[in-house]
Design an enzyme around this catalytic site. Structure first.
Site, short mmCIF file in Angstrom:
data_model
loop_
_atom_site.label_atom_id
_atom_site.label_comp_id
_atom_site.label_asym_id
_atom_site.label_seq_id
_atom_site.Cartn_x
_atom_site.Cartn_y
_atom_site.Cartn_z
N LYS A 126 0.88 -1.17 0.00
CA LYS A 126 0.00 0.00 0.00
C LYS A 126 0.91 1.21 0.00
O LYS A 126 2.06 1.14 0.45
CB LYS A 126 -0.84 0.03 1.28
N HIS A 129 1.74 6.93 2.55
CA HIS A 129 1.17 8.23 2.20
C HIS A 129 1.22 9.22 3.35
O HIS A 129 1.74 8.91 4.42
CB HIS A 129 -0.26 8.05 1.67
N HIS A 132 0.59 8.43 6.91
CA HIS A 132 1.58 7.71 7.72
C HIS A 132 2.63 8.61 8.33
O HIS A 132 3.40 8.19 9.17
CB HIS A 132 2.30 6.66 6.88
N1 ARG Z 1 -0.67 -1.44 10.13
C1 ARG Z 1 -1.61 -0.80 10.98
C2 ARG Z 1 -2.34 0.29 10.21
O1 ARG Z 1 -1.83 0.79 9.22
C3 ARG Z 1 -0.98 -0.18 12.21
C4 ARG Z 1 -0.33 -1.15 13.14
C5 ARG Z 1 -0.10 -0.58 14.49
N2 ARG Z 1 0.52 -1.48 15.42
C6 ARG Z 1 -0.09 -2.50 16.03
N3 ARG Z 1 0.62 -3.27 16.81
N4 ARG Z 1 -1.37 -2.73 15.89
O2 ARG Z 1 -3.42 0.66 10.62
#
Ligand code: ARG
Length: 572
Positions: A126, A129, A132
């Site tokens: 993905k 962007h 983030h």
């Molecule tokens: N990848 C997830 C997102 O983009 C965030 C992960 C955050 N960390 C976790 N341990 N849940 O929403």
């Protein structure tokens, strides 16, 4: 560093022995208006003890403290005792701390304690962007702040490299994929497949079923699925690392969600054994209705694991592996409810360390055209934002110095352009939502990163002009603080004195913007001092005192910027 507030409290305690030092510390105030002194002590609470009117008590103590060398003067105004500190003394204390750059704003409070910080954590395949940028930059700064306080901080990138979306991605690739396009521009190409998948799936719902099956295979060792997925992961990470490199951000571990997939059966069994798992419409959940929370989803009806299941395994792994003192998640406020559920389940599992897990939320970034949407292809790439900022900085520098050497322009433009974007991100309290505007990100006037960096370069230039010998002298001799009592100098000195406690406060609140605001204040105070007073004067004592203050301000700005992950150029 001498704690001025505590010194004052000790002196008051000697006069009002019925109050403890802590009580006095709590009562002491810093007045809004400098005309009311540096500290004020309201005497209301002493009235009962001494059976006297508060103004009389204030007057009494004020008289006794009048001759203390700590104070320039002590005044009684109504029930308040207003204290004006001896400016030279404050200058000595503040400069002594600030000139020791290596230790200034740092401490050892975290010695022997480990903090795990989960930040950035983008999803594979993905786009990386503008949404983030927040977790990435805020997380990095919180890491730097705790690191400065002596903690052992482990930066972990919980890559979103697992889940049903990979089923969709692999399906899309099989239907419409082209390897060359992917290799050339992986993220944008994969994104276009993903977008197409959603469009097509609306017409043909069979696709969703196909995607679900594909993910099931991926999770259960399907060779071709794993090969494609691994390929996407590697390509994505390569792209993410480009952006991390640009921002000077590093991680200690890239333990993505997939790393925990082996641990899923164990977690599910553990939840069963502890009597927490319930069936609900074929799926497995942990019921949290007693805590006013929606149920936590553990497995879907086809047995595939979910985000939450993987996070449970992750938290256990982190405790076993790092024995953390705190386990911090820097994740958008959309997931606030989710983290409440997650921490509650850990607590119900009997882990007392659930209380050491902290969610640090931040507000949303929207685009002027509306919310960001990966599915609809409405995204602003972080890399593009950084590149544009660097380009614009180059133009500004070239305009101002047409003869500058192109190599040094490129270097400074990188530090300033990227610094501007990161600084901007850390300027407002993290919980605020905001709308991304190119104009604003690329605006370098006013209270911005370039302004603060410029002030740092200005300090450096003043020191260069003074010459090495003079600076050496200024830094090795005791500061002649009687030359630093003008209004502008004193304002700056007070800010320098506060800097270490500001860092502490930012750590306690997980709020880097507290540091950002403070170094903006320091930059403004230095610029006022620079305009109001002559620094490179004839008189050598006066000159060295002012150079010492310049070096101190420079250290504060450099150390502060470092906590934000932003460079402090010597020249601009
Ligand atoms: N990848 C997830 C997102 O983009 C965030 C992960 C955050 N960390 C976790 N341990 N849940 O929403």
């Amino acid at each position: 560093m001498v704690n001025i507030k505590e010194e004052i409290a000790k002196r008051i305690a000697a006069q009002a022995s019925d109050l403890t030092l802590e009580q006095i510390m709590q009562i002491l105030e810093i007045p809004q208006d400098q005309k009311m002194g540096d500290y004020a002590f309201p005497c209301f609470r002493l009235a009962k003890i001494y059976h006297k009117a508060p103004p009389l008590i204030a007057k009494d103590i004020a008289e006794k403290l009048q001759d203390d060398p700590m104070f320039e003067k002590v005044e009684q105004v109504n029930a308040y005792m207003n204290m004006f500190l001896d400016k030279e003394k404050v200058a000595e204390i503040a400069l002594q701390a600030a000139l020791d750059k290596e230790h200034y704003g740092k401490s050892e409070e975290g010695k022997g304690k480990t903090i795990v910080i989960d930040f950035s954590s983008p999803n594979i395949a993905k786009p990386f962007h503008i949404g983030h940028i927040r977790t990435t930059v805020i997380g990095n700064s919180i890491y730097k702040i705790y690191d400065a306080l002596g903690y052992n901080v482990v930066r972990t990138n919980h890559l979103g490299d697992y889940g049903t979306q990979f089923g969709k991605m692999i399906c899309a690739y099989r239907h419409w994929g082209n390897d060359e396009d992917i290799e050339r521009d992986p993220i944008k190409t994969l994104l276009s497949y993903y977008t197409k998948f959603h469009v097509e799936a609306e017409k043909d719902p069979e696709l969703n079923e196909e995607a679900r099956k594909t993910f099931y295979k991926l999770e259960h060792g399907g060779e071709d699925e794993i090969r494609i997925w691994k390929w996407f992961s590697d390509l994505s990470l390569r792209e993410f690392n480009k952006v991390y490199d640009m921002m000077g951000i590093e991680f200690d571990a890239y333990d993505g969600e997939s790393m925990y997939s082996d641990m899923m059966p164990g977690v599910i069994q553990e939840l069963k054994d502890k009597g927490l798992l319930q069936e609900s419409q074929g799926a497995n959940v942990v019921d949290l209705s007693d805590y006013d929370l929606p149920p936590a989803l553990i497995t879907k009806s086809d047995g595939t694991s979910l985000y939450c299941t993987r996070d449970l395994a992750t938290a256990e792994y982190r405790k076993d592996h790092y024995d953390f003192y705190k386990n911090i998640y820097v994740v958008a406020s959309q997931q606030t409810l989710y983290f409440k559920q997650l921490f509650k389940v850990l607590e119900l599992m009997g882990y007392d360390w659930a209380k050491d897990c902290v969610h640090v939320p931040f507000g949303m970034v929207a685009l002027e055209e509306g919310t960001l949407s990966t599915r609809k292809g409405r995204v602003v790439f972080l890399e593009d934002v950084l590149n544009k900022a660097v380009e614009k900085t180059k133009e500004i520098i070239k305009e101002k110095n047409p003869n500058a050497d192109p190599d040094s322009i490129a270097e400074v433009a990188k530090e300033v352009g990227i610094g501007a974007v990161m600084f901007n991100e850390l300027s407002n309290s993290r919980i605020k939502d905001y709308v991304f505007k190119w104009d604003q990100v690329l605006n370098f006037d006013g209270e911005t990163g370039p302004y603060v960096q410029y002030t740092h370069a200005r300090c450096a230039s003043v020191l260069r002009k003074a010459g090495e010998d003079m600076v050496k002298k200024a830094l090795s001799e005791p500061v002649k603080s009687k030359y630093l009592t003008g209004d502008a100098a004193y304002e700056l000195i007070k800010l320098l004195y506060q800097y270490p406690s500001v860092v502490q406060d930012a750590a306690d609140k997980y709020e880097p913007s507290i540091v950002t605001r403070h170094i903006i204040d320091i930059a403004q105070a230095y610029n006022k001092f620079y305009h109001d007073e002559h620094i490179l004067v004839e008189d050598e004592d006066e000159k060295t005192a002012k150079l010492a203050l310049t070096a101190a301000a420079k250290n504060a700005i450099a150390n502060g910027l470092a906590l934000l992950g932003v460079k402090a150029p010597e020249r601009m």
